[in-house]
Scaffold this motif. Structure first.
Motif, PDB file in Angstrom:
ATOM      1  N   CYS A 157     -36.519  32.457 -13.929  1.00  0.00           N
ATOM      2  CA  CYS A 157     -36.459  31.461 -15.002  1.00  0.00           C
ATOM      3  C   CYS A 157     -35.035  31.013 -15.306  1.00  0.00           C
ATOM      4  CB  CYS A 157     -37.076  32.020 -16.280  1.00  0.00           C
ATOM      5  SG  CYS A 157     -36.054  33.345 -17.028  1.00  0.00           S
ATOM      6  N   SER A 158     -34.044  31.740 -14.780  1.00  0.00           N
ATOM      7  CA  SER A 158     -32.671  31.606 -15.280  1.00  0.00           C
ATOM      8  C   SER A 158     -32.074  30.218 -15.054  1.00  0.00           C
ATOM      9  CB  SER A 158     -31.774  32.651 -14.635  1.00  0.00           C
ATOM     10  OG  SER A 158     -32.289  33.941 -14.863  1.00  0.00           O
ATOM     11  N   CYS A 177     -40.197  32.997 -19.843  1.00  0.00           N
ATOM     12  CA  CYS A 177     -39.618  34.114 -19.101  1.00  0.00           C
ATOM     13  C   CYS A 177     -40.642  35.231 -19.075  1.00  0.00           C
ATOM     14  CB  CYS A 177     -38.333  34.606 -19.763  1.00  0.00           C
ATOM     15  SG  CYS A 177     -37.691  36.101 -18.978  1.00  0.00           S
TER      16      CYS A 177
END
Ligand code: FES
Ligand code: FES
Length: 156
Positions: free
Chosen positions: A103-104, A135
């Motif tokens: 998700c970053s 996330c």
């Protein structure tokens, strides 16, 4: 049917021949080899594919490449200047705000759009603005702390 498309990504102009309704995410990943933006849901529900288009965070899985026009696209790859990471990237590292990291990229781009328009968001604002970024590893609290840390750093 393929058409000629010209898009500007991370300061570089690209000329492509693709169907105009191709999702921007596919063009970034498959044609431009920018694999930072991730495919999660493909339905604008998770935020893994988030990039900036102009000043706004956008879900690139549902943006047809033909709709980008003259706007500048920025992906996670565009945050790095030379070998220097962006303050948000340093803050994510310092706060260990990534677990699997899937998700970053989207988180960072959504956070960049937020801090660009609001350099000093309070915690409630960060939580509200980031709520659509999913996330699955549950590092949300660390992500909030990282955004606060980067905001402070960027304000100097
Ligand atoms: S892959 Fe685009 S929002 Fe999930
Ligand atoms: S760190 Fe794994 S999905 Fe967010």
């Amino acid at each position: 049917m393929s058409v000629s498309i010209s898009i500007s990504v991370n300061g570089k102009r690209h000329h492509l021949s693709v169907p105009a309704d191709t999702p921007l995410l596919y063009v970034l990943r498959n044609d431009l080899q920018l694999n930072g933006p991730k495919f999660g849901c493909g339905e604008a529900q998770c935020g893994a594919c988030t990039v900036m288009i102009g000043k706004e965070a956008a879900r690139s899985c549902v943006v047809p490449v033909g709709a980008v026009g003259a706007a500048q696209v920025i992906t996670i790859e565009g945050l790095v200047k030379g070998k220097r990471l962006h303050a948000l990237q340093n803050a994510f590292l310092a706060e260990q705000a990534a677990q699997c990291g899937y998700c970053s990229s989207g988180m960072l781009m959504a956070a960049k759009a937020l801090l660009d328009r609001n350099p000093d968001p309070d915690e409630a604002t960060i939580r509200r603005e980031m709520t659509g970024q999913k996330c699955r590893c549950g590092v949300h609290n660390r992500i909030v702390r990282a955004i606060q840390r980067a905001a402070k750093e960027l304000r100097g």
